[in-house]
Motif scaffolding. Structure first.
Motif, PDB file in Angstrom:
ATOM      1  N   VAL A  11       4.365 -16.506  -9.301  1.00 19.63           N
ATOM      2  CA  VAL A  11       4.913 -15.379  -8.533  1.00 19.63           C
ATOM      3  C   VAL A  11       5.984 -15.898  -7.577  1.00 19.63           C
ATOM      4  O   VAL A  11       5.741 -16.821  -6.802  1.00 19.63           O
ATOM      5  CB  VAL A  11       3.787 -14.676  -7.730  1.00 19.63           C
ATOM      6  N   THR A  12       7.171 -15.307  -7.652  1.00 20.39           N
ATOM      7  CA  THR A  12       8.259 -15.668  -6.745  1.00 20.39           C
ATOM      8  C   THR A  12       8.566 -14.472  -5.841  1.00 20.39           C
ATOM      9  O   THR A  12       9.027 -13.439  -6.339  1.00 20.39           O
ATOM     10  CB  THR A  12       9.537 -16.037  -7.533  1.00 20.39           C
ATOM     11  N   PRO A  13       8.294 -14.568  -4.547  1.00 18.96           N
ATOM     12  CA  PRO A  13       8.604 -13.442  -3.658  1.00 18.96           C
ATOM     13  C   PRO A  13      10.125 -13.244  -3.545  1.00 18.96           C
ATOM     14  O   PRO A  13      10.888 -14.221  -3.540  1.00 18.96           O
ATOM     15  CB  PRO A  13       8.009 -13.879  -2.301  1.00 18.96           C
ATOM     16  N   VAL A  14      10.528 -11.988  -3.480  1.00 18.43           N
ATOM     17  CA  VAL A  14      11.949 -11.647  -3.310  1.00 18.43           C
ATOM     18  C   VAL A  14      12.064 -10.495  -2.302  1.00 18.43           C
ATOM     19  O   VAL A  14      11.070  -9.862  -1.955  1.00 18.43           O
ATOM     20  CB  VAL A  14      12.625 -11.230  -4.643  1.00 18.43           C
ATOM     21  N   THR A  15      13.285 -10.236  -1.882  1.00 21.64           N
ATOM     22  CA  THR A  15      13.517  -9.219  -0.850  1.00 21.64           C
ATOM     23  C   THR A  15      13.061  -7.830  -1.290  1.00 21.64           C
ATOM     24  O   THR A  15      12.416  -7.105  -0.550  1.00 21.64           O
ATOM     25  CB  THR A  15      15.029  -9.131  -0.527  1.00 21.64           C
ATOM     26  N   ASP A  58       4.674 -10.795  16.321  1.00 23.02           N
ATOM     27  CA  ASP A  58       4.771 -11.626  15.124  1.00 23.02           C
ATOM     28  C   ASP A  58       5.919 -11.120  14.257  1.00 23.02           C
ATOM     29  O   ASP A  58       5.702 -10.509  13.218  1.00 23.02           O
ATOM     30  CB  ASP A  58       3.414 -11.498  14.404  1.00 23.02           C
ATOM     31  N   ALA A  59       7.160 -11.339  14.714  1.00 23.78           N
ATOM     32  CA  ALA A  59       8.313 -10.768  14.014  1.00 23.78           C
ATOM     33  C   ALA A  59       9.305 -11.832  13.582  1.00 23.78           C
ATOM     34  O   ALA A  59      10.512 -11.609  13.542  1.00 23.78           O
ATOM     35  CB  ALA A  59       8.980  -9.713  14.884  1.00 23.78           C
ATOM     36  N   GLY A  60       8.791 -12.989  13.218  1.00 28.59           N
ATOM     37  CA  GLY A  60       9.679 -14.064  12.773  1.00 28.59           C
ATOM     38  C   GLY A  60       9.971 -13.976  11.283  1.00 28.59           C
ATOM     39  O   GLY A  60       9.966 -12.897  10.695  1.00 28.59           O
ATOM     40  N   TYR A  61      10.237 -15.136  10.696  1.00 27.89           N
ATOM     41  CA  TYR A  61      10.537 -15.175   9.256  1.00 27.89           C
ATOM     42  C   TYR A  61       9.261 -15.037   8.429  1.00 27.89           C
ATOM     43  O   TYR A  61       8.179 -15.448   8.858  1.00 27.89           O
ATOM     44  CB  TYR A  61      11.219 -16.499   8.900  1.00 27.89           C
ATOM     45  N   ALA A  62       9.439 -14.497   7.239  1.00 29.20           N
ATOM     46  CA  ALA A  62       8.281 -14.282   6.356  1.00 29.20           C
ATOM     47  C   ALA A  62       7.756 -15.610   5.813  1.00 29.20           C
ATOM     48  O   ALA A  62       8.521 -16.520   5.506  1.00 29.20           O
ATOM     49  CB  ALA A  62       8.686 -13.383   5.192  1.00 29.20           C
ATOM     50  N   MET A  63       6.441 -15.664   5.679  1.00 31.15           N
ATOM     51  CA  MET A  63       5.772 -16.793   5.030  1.00 31.15           C
ATOM     52  C   MET A  63       5.008 -16.173   3.859  1.00 31.15           C
ATOM     53  O   MET A  63       3.823 -15.873   3.948  1.00 31.15           O
ATOM     54  CB  MET A  63       4.825 -17.432   6.048  1.00 31.15           C
ATOM     55  N   ALA A  64       5.732 -15.935   2.775  1.00 31.56           N
ATOM     56  CA  ALA A  64       5.168 -15.115   1.696  1.00 31.56           C
ATOM     57  C   ALA A  64       4.177 -15.870   0.820  1.00 31.56           C
ATOM     58  O   ALA A  64       3.309 -15.282   0.191  1.00 31.56           O
ATOM     59  CB  ALA A  64       6.294 -14.557   0.838  1.00 31.56           C
ATOM     60  N   ILE A  83      13.302 -12.326   2.824  1.00 32.40           N
ATOM     61  CA  ILE A  83      12.192 -11.389   2.590  1.00 32.40           C
ATOM     62  C   ILE A  83      11.701 -10.854   3.936  1.00 32.40           C
ATOM     63  O   ILE A  83      11.657 -11.588   4.926  1.00 32.40           O
ATOM     64  CB  ILE A  83      11.049 -12.121   1.858  1.00 32.40           C
ATOM     65  N   GLY A  84      11.335  -9.575   3.977  1.00 27.97           N
ATOM     66  CA  GLY A  84      10.878  -8.978   5.232  1.00 27.97           C
ATOM     67  C   GLY A  84       9.483  -9.474   5.599  1.00 27.97           C
ATOM     68  O   GLY A  84       8.545  -9.384   4.804  1.00 27.97           O
ATOM     69  N   HIS A  85       9.332  -9.989   6.798  1.00 24.60           N
ATOM     70  CA  HIS A  85       8.026 -10.486   7.259  1.00 24.60           C
ATOM     71  C   HIS A  85       7.029  -9.322   7.340  1.00 24.60           C
ATOM     72  O   HIS A  85       5.882  -9.441   6.906  1.00 24.60           O
ATOM     73  CB  HIS A  85       8.246 -11.141   8.636  1.00 24.60           C
ATOM     74  N   PHE A  86       7.468  -8.191   7.881  1.00 26.52           N
ATOM     75  CA  PHE A  86       6.589  -7.022   7.923  1.00 26.52           C
ATOM     76  C   PHE A  86       6.276  -6.547   6.505  1.00 26.52           C
ATOM     77  O   PHE A  86       5.190  -6.052   6.231  1.00 26.52           O
ATOM     78  CB  PHE A  86       7.219  -5.886   8.747  1.00 26.52           C
ATOM     79  N   GLY A  87       7.240  -6.713   5.631  1.00 28.46           N
ATOM     80  CA  GLY A  87       7.025  -6.330   4.237  1.00 28.46           C
ATOM     81  C   GLY A  87       5.916  -7.154   3.592  1.00 28.46           C
ATOM     82  O   GLY A  87       5.055  -6.630   2.887  1.00 28.46           O
ATOM     83  N   VAL A  88       5.932  -8.458   3.839  1.00 25.66           N
ATOM     84  CA  VAL A  88       4.890  -9.327   3.265  1.00 25.66           C
ATOM     85  C   VAL A  88       3.526  -8.937   3.841  1.00 25.66           C
ATOM     86  O   VAL A  88       2.548  -8.764   3.096  1.00 25.66           O
ATOM     87  CB  VAL A  88       5.196 -10.814   3.554  1.00 25.66           C
ATOM     88  N   MET A  89       3.457  -8.762   5.152  1.00 21.29           N
ATOM     89  CA  MET A  89       2.153  -8.447   5.764  1.00 21.29           C
ATOM     90  C   MET A  89       1.626  -7.096   5.265  1.00 21.29           C
ATOM     91  O   MET A  89       0.441  -6.953   4.951  1.00 21.29           O
ATOM     92  CB  MET A  89       2.276  -8.466   7.289  1.00 21.29           C
ATOM     93  N   ALA A  90       2.517  -6.114   5.177  1.00 25.21           N
ATOM     94  CA  ALA A  90       2.096  -4.790   4.710  1.00 25.21           C
ATOM     95  C   ALA A  90       1.702  -4.840   3.237  1.00 25.21           C
ATOM     96  O   ALA A  90       0.733  -4.201   2.812  1.00 25.21           O
ATOM     97  CB  ALA A  90       3.227  -3.783   4.918  1.00 25.21           C
TER      98      ALA A  90
END
Ligand SMILES: Cc1ncc(COP(=O)(O)O)c(C=O)c1O
Length: 395
Positions: free
Chosen positions: A90-94, A59-65, A268-275
């Motif tokens: 809330v606005t997600p950013v990198t 699951d390493a695609g684009y982030a869905m924040a 935005i990092g997809h792994f970042g959002v999940m973590a």
């Protein structure tokens, strides 16, 4: 918080050196790095689990924040700080840096002044010109009791009508947690002089026992003039995963965040959002353990410094895992830092990176083991000009 919580474990230096991140890769193997704000603790279990599961799903695609990140942050802010965030605001950013720069691009016209309060996190000096604005420095006030916002000097600066003030709440590197009263006074000035406030609250979850964090947007009247940027990246050690959030609480500031370049959502990092979602929703118990551990490290460092390096002075931080040490007794500028690195093989952040007020200072990162702190302070002491020769070989 339960004072009896078990401490978070830390791997020995030879294992930590296998990490590929900046902290453990910048210096040769004989140097102990207590520099960049990364922590040596293992990841929180819910965070590690979320990342492992993502790898298993490929699951390493684009982030869905949206909406997960916003809901997770709102839940955390409500339970931790009693701060009611509307997830729609809330606005997600990198990362926090991207959030602050994008906000300043919209809040300041080219050449407008933007105020910062050194000594402060070095990229503040870069973010303002990156956004096309001009730096106006209003240093923190400092006396025997510690560091704080210089509200009188800020009023003088605000009276010249800068476009914005970038607040560091809590303040890196001095570890100051601005009080609700100080923040209310700041908001009052911002409203009188029409200065927008961008509040960098990345260290908000890292307020240590003894202090209370006040999110700026909970201060009456702040919503009209202020916008905050938060992240799980400092408190859960996720900086490389790239995820942060801009929070607004008024139509005026929501309109500003609504004008971010449309493509920012894809950066935005997809792994970042999940973590981050895992950290904010299930990482509370680990955070409590972290804060208890850091509280004990702060006390340990205090003892080690007074015993081994009594010429250094400091105000133990109320937040963060960063110690801002006055080494002026060892010389001006970055002389102490060079001595600790060159002779002691301990790397610390040079004070001058945080502004001219950092001359004679170093910043020490104590988010590590007791053993490493013990070793680092022994090496620092052994690097002093009059250290006994037998200490010089401390490894
Ligand atoms: C005050 C402050 N803001 C921002 C950052 C960096 O945040 P990011 O990596 O999300 O830009 C740090 C990192 O230590 C920091 O101390």
């Amino acid at each position: 918080m339960d004072a009896d919580l078990p401490e978070l474990p830390v791997d020995p230096p030879e294992v930590l050196r296998k990490r590929r991140s900046a902290k453990w890769q910048t210096y040769p193997a004989d140097v102990l790095p207590l520099t960049v704000a990364e922590m040596d603790f293992a990841l929180a279990a819910p965070v590690a689990e979320a990342l492992r599961e993502a790898v298993e799903r490929s699951d390493a695609g684009y982030a869905m924040a949206v909406p997960g990140l916003a809901r997770a942050l709102a839940g955390f802010a409500a339970s931790r700080w009693g701060w009611d965030i509307d997830p729609a605001s809330v606005t997600p950013v990198t990362d926090v840096g991207v959030g602050v720069v994008e906000l300043l691009r919209l809040l300041a016209r080219p050449g407008d002044a933007v105020v910062i309060s050194p000594p402060v996190y070095p990229p503040f000096f870069d973010w303002v010109p990156e956004a096309g604005a001009r730096l106006l420095e209003v240093p923190l006030a400092h006396d025997a009791t510690g560091w704080r916002l210089d509200l009188a000097a800020l009023e003088t600066a605000f009276a010249t009508h800068p476009a914005a003030y970038v607040l560091c709440n809590p303040h890196n590197p001095v570890g100051r947690v601005h009080t609700a009263g100080e923040l209310a006074a700041l908001v009052r000035l911002a409203r009188i002089y029409q200065v927008s406030i961008v509040s960098d609250e990345i260290h908000g979850p890292l307020v240590l026992p003894g202090a209370t964090f006040t999110p700026l947007l909970t201060v009456p009247g702040a919503a009209e003039v202020a916008v905050s940027v938060l992240s799980a990246s400092k408190a859960w050690n996720l900086a490389g995963l790239k995820c942060a959030a801009v929070v607004t609480a008024s139509p005026r500031m929501a309109a500003v965040a609504g004008r971010f370049p449309p493509d920012t959502r894809w950066r935005i990092g997809h792994f970042g959002v999940m973590a981050t979602v895992a950290a904010f929703t299930a990482g509370g118990p680990w955070l409590d353990q972290l804060l208890a551990t850091l509280d004990r490290r702060r006390a340990l460092l205090s003892g080690l410094l007074s015993q081994r390096l009594p010429m250094l002075t400091w105000h133990p931080p109320e937040a963060t895992y960063l110690a801002w040490l006055n080494c002026a007794a060892l010389g001006p500028d970055d002389q102490a830092r060079e001595r600790f690195l060159g002779r002691g093989h301990v790397a610390l952040e040079p004070g001058l990176r945080f502004g001219a007020a950092g001359s004679g200072y170093v910043r020490l990162n104590f988010a590590t083991s007791s053993d490493i702190l013990d070793l680092a302070t022994a090496r620092m002491a052994a690097s002093l000009p009059d250290a006994p020769a037998s200490n010089a070989s401390v490894r």
